[in-house]
Motif scaffolding. Structure first.
Motif, PDB file in Angstrom:
ATOM      1  N   ALA A 115     -11.863  -2.914 -20.613  1.00 15.90           N
ATOM      2  CA  ALA A 115     -13.213  -2.758 -20.058  1.00 15.90           C
ATOM      3  C   ALA A 115     -13.682  -3.998 -19.304  1.00 15.90           C
ATOM      4  CB  ALA A 115     -14.193  -2.419 -21.163  1.00 15.90           C
ATOM      5  N   SER A 116     -13.255  -5.172 -19.728  1.00 13.92           N
ATOM      6  CA  SER A 116     -13.671  -6.384 -19.021  1.00 13.92           C
ATOM      7  C   SER A 116     -12.480  -7.190 -18.530  1.00 13.92           C
ATOM      8  CB  SER A 116     -14.554  -7.249 -19.933  1.00 13.92           C
ATOM      9  OG  SER A 116     -13.812  -7.621 -21.071  1.00 13.92           O
ATOM     10  N   GLY A 117     -11.303  -6.574 -18.513  1.00 10.96           N
ATOM     11  CA  GLY A 117     -10.109  -7.263 -18.036  1.00 10.96           C
ATOM     12  C   GLY A 117      -9.666  -6.710 -16.691  1.00 10.96           C
ATOM     13  N   THR A 118      -8.825  -7.461 -16.033  1.00 12.75           N
ATOM     14  CA  THR A 118      -8.329  -7.053 -14.726  1.00 12.75           C
ATOM     15  C   THR A 118      -7.186  -6.045 -14.888  1.00 12.75           C
ATOM     16  OG1 THR A 118      -8.884  -9.218 -13.825  1.00 12.75           O
ATOM     17  CG2 THR A 118      -7.380  -7.861 -12.545  1.00 12.75           C
ATOM     18  N   VAL A 119      -7.252  -4.979 -14.114  1.00 14.86           N
ATOM     19  CA  VAL A 119      -6.230  -3.945 -14.110  1.00 14.86           C
ATOM     20  C   VAL A 119      -5.763  -3.770 -12.676  1.00 14.86           C
ATOM     21  CG1 VAL A 119      -5.749  -1.504 -14.547  1.00 14.86           C
ATOM     22  CG2 VAL A 119      -7.243  -2.773 -16.085  1.00 14.86           C
ATOM     23  N   SER A 120      -4.458  -3.692 -12.477  1.00  7.10           N
ATOM     24  CA  SER A 120      -3.915  -3.518 -11.137  1.00  7.10           C
ATOM     25  C   SER A 120      -3.938  -2.046 -10.751  1.00  7.10           C
ATOM     26  CB  SER A 120      -2.478  -4.044 -11.079  1.00  7.10           C
ATOM     27  OG  SER A 120      -1.922  -3.774  -9.815  1.00  7.10           O
ATOM     28  N   ILE A 121      -4.544  -1.760  -9.613  1.00  2.00           N
ATOM     29  CA  ILE A 121      -4.590  -0.399  -9.101  1.00  2.00           C
ATOM     30  C   ILE A 121      -3.694  -0.229  -7.880  1.00  2.00           C
ATOM     31  CG2 ILE A 121      -6.908   0.051  -9.982  1.00  2.00           C
ATOM     32  CD1 ILE A 121      -7.918  -0.433  -7.110  1.00  2.00           C
ATOM     33  N   SER A 122      -2.972  -1.281  -7.533  1.00  3.92           N
ATOM     34  CA  SER A 122      -2.200  -1.241  -6.284  1.00  3.92           C
ATOM     35  C   SER A 122      -1.100  -0.185  -6.288  1.00  3.92           C
ATOM     36  CB  SER A 122      -1.623  -2.617  -5.974  1.00  3.92           C
ATOM     37  OG  SER A 122      -0.785  -3.047  -7.019  1.00  3.92           O
ATOM     38  N   SER A 123      -0.423   0.036  -7.404  1.00  2.00           N
ATOM     39  CA  SER A 123       0.645   1.045  -7.419  1.00  2.00           C
ATOM     40  C   SER A 123       0.058   2.445  -7.257  1.00  2.00           C
ATOM     41  CB  SER A 123       1.472   0.946  -8.694  1.00  2.00           C
ATOM     42  OG  SER A 123       0.667   1.175  -9.827  1.00  2.00           O
ATOM     43  N   TYR A 124      -1.105   2.682  -7.827  1.00  2.00           N
ATOM     44  CA  TYR A 124      -1.766   3.981  -7.688  1.00  2.00           C
ATOM     45  C   TYR A 124      -2.208   4.208  -6.247  1.00  2.00           C
ATOM     46  CZ  TYR A 124      -4.976   7.841  -8.681  1.00  2.00           C
ATOM     47  OH  TYR A 124      -5.620   9.051  -8.685  1.00  2.00           O
ATOM     48  N   VAL A 125      -2.835   3.210  -5.659  1.00  2.00           N
ATOM     49  CA  VAL A 125      -3.289   3.331  -4.271  1.00  2.00           C
ATOM     50  C   VAL A 125      -2.087   3.465  -3.334  1.00  2.00           C
ATOM     51  CG1 VAL A 125      -4.516   2.136  -2.410  1.00  2.00           C
ATOM     52  CG2 VAL A 125      -5.465   2.138  -4.718  1.00  2.00           C
ATOM     53  N   THR A 126      -1.009   2.754  -3.609  1.00  2.00           N
ATOM     54  CA  THR A 126       0.197   2.855  -2.789  1.00  2.00           C
ATOM     55  C   THR A 126       0.790   4.258  -2.869  1.00  2.00           C
ATOM     56  OG1 THR A 126       0.669   0.514  -3.116  1.00  2.00           O
ATOM     57  CG2 THR A 126       2.497   1.900  -2.382  1.00  2.00           C
ATOM     58  N   SER A 127       0.836   4.831  -4.064  1.00  2.57           N
ATOM     59  CA  SER A 127       1.375   6.197  -4.193  1.00  2.57           C
ATOM     60  C   SER A 127       0.501   7.205  -3.457  1.00  2.57           C
ATOM     61  CB  SER A 127       1.531   6.581  -5.660  1.00  2.57           C
ATOM     62  OG  SER A 127       0.286   6.706  -6.283  1.00  2.57           O
ATOM     63  N   LEU A 128      -0.811   6.992  -3.467  1.00  4.34           N
ATOM     64  CA  LEU A 128      -1.703   7.867  -2.708  1.00  4.34           C
ATOM     65  C   LEU A 128      -1.475   7.708  -1.211  1.00  4.34           C
ATOM     66  CD1 LEU A 128      -5.062   7.463  -4.658  1.00  4.34           C
ATOM     67  CD2 LEU A 128      -3.548   9.448  -4.626  1.00  4.34           C
ATOM     68  N   ALA A 129      -1.292   6.474  -0.750  1.00  4.37           N
ATOM     69  CA  ALA A 129      -1.053   6.235   0.675  1.00  4.37           C
ATOM     70  C   ALA A 129       0.269   6.866   1.119  1.00  4.37           C
ATOM     71  CB  ALA A 129      -1.064   4.738   0.960  1.00  4.37           C
ATOM     72  N   ILE A 130       1.297   6.746   0.302  1.00  7.21           N
ATOM     73  CA  ILE A 130       2.591   7.370   0.633  1.00  7.21           C
ATOM     74  C   ILE A 130       2.433   8.891   0.677  1.00  7.21           C
ATOM     75  CG2 ILE A 130       4.916   7.797  -0.255  1.00  7.21           C
ATOM     76  CD1 ILE A 130       4.854   4.867  -1.275  1.00  7.21           C
ATOM     77  N   SER A 131       1.690   9.448  -0.254  1.00  3.45           N
ATOM     78  CA  SER A 131       1.438  10.896  -0.253  1.00  3.45           C
ATOM     79  C   SER A 131       0.722  11.310   1.020  1.00  3.45           C
ATOM     80  CB  SER A 131       0.594  11.296  -1.460  1.00  3.45           C
ATOM     81  OG  SER A 131       1.233  11.013  -2.660  1.00  3.45           O
ATOM     82  N   LEU A 132      -0.279  10.546   1.396  1.00  6.94           N
ATOM     83  CA  LEU A 132      -1.043  10.862   2.608  1.00  6.94           C
ATOM     84  C   LEU A 132      -0.157  10.819   3.843  1.00  6.94           C
ATOM     85  CD1 LEU A 132      -3.828  11.487   3.814  1.00  6.94           C
ATOM     86  CD2 LEU A 132      -4.197   9.030   4.003  1.00  6.94           C
ATOM     87  N   ILE A 133       0.679   9.816   3.954  1.00  2.00           N
ATOM     88  CA  ILE A 133       1.582   9.704   5.103  1.00  2.00           C
ATOM     89  C   ILE A 133       2.565  10.875   5.132  1.00  2.00           C
ATOM     90  CG2 ILE A 133       3.461   8.320   6.100  1.00  2.00           C
ATOM     91  CD1 ILE A 133       1.858   5.831   5.078  1.00  2.00           C
ATOM     92  N   ALA A 134       3.090  11.243   3.978  1.00  2.00           N
ATOM     93  CA  ALA A 134       4.030  12.370   3.914  1.00  2.00           C
ATOM     94  C   ALA A 134       3.347  13.685   4.297  1.00  2.00           C
ATOM     95  CB  ALA A 134       4.626  12.464   2.514  1.00  2.00           C
TER      96      ALA A 134
END
Length: 146
Positions: A115-134
């Motif tokens: 809840a107050s720590g840093t979480v990486s969302i880059s892999s999720y956003v990258t998978s969405l971007a790859i899906s969008l491009i496909a």
């Protein structure tokens, strides 16, 4: 009947692509603020709302597309663009539903746990971007009827 299926297919595609684009932009804008309880909670909520729109619309695209292809009854003599839409489009939808669904669920759990720590969302956003491009690549091939 075919007209209603085509409408459902295109409407589902618009909602699906729009939802992916919107969540990519929103999560990218929140990326710098992650780590605060408010930003983590908001990111979790964004992913939940995205899933409510994107997954059903992708399923509608899949079902309407399969029914339309069955109605065409072309057998194995399909043009390349129709074959591409059937095989690549169906594969992209199924991969999207499975991979993005699993990744979104795991990310929501990590956001809630930290809840107050840093979480990486880059892999999720990258998978969405790859899906969008496909998705857009298949739409381009079908639009140009290559």
């Amino acid at each position: 009947m075919y007209g209603l299926l085509l409408f459902s297919h295109l409407a589902g595609l618009m909602v699906w692509v729009g939802a992916i684009l919107a969540v990519i932009v929103m999560l990218f804008m929140l990326k710098g603020q992650l780590g605060t309880p408010e930003a983590n909670s908001l990111s979790k909520r964004i992913i939940s709302v995205f899933s409510r729109f994107a997954h059903p619309s992708a399923f509608i695209v899949l079902v309407s597309g399969v029914i339309m292809i069955i109605q065409l009854n072309m057998g194995s003599s399909k043009p390349f663009w129709l074959d591409m839409m059937e095989k690549a489009g169906g594969t992209i939808i199924l991969l999207f539903l499975i991979v993005v669904g699993i990744m979104g669920g795991k990310l929501k759990k990590r956001l809630q746990a930290a809840a107050s720590g840093t979480v990486s969302i880059s892999s999720y956003v990258t998978s969405l971007a790859i899906s969008l491009i496909a998705i857009l690549a298949v739409v381009l091939i079908v639009s140009l009827k290559l």
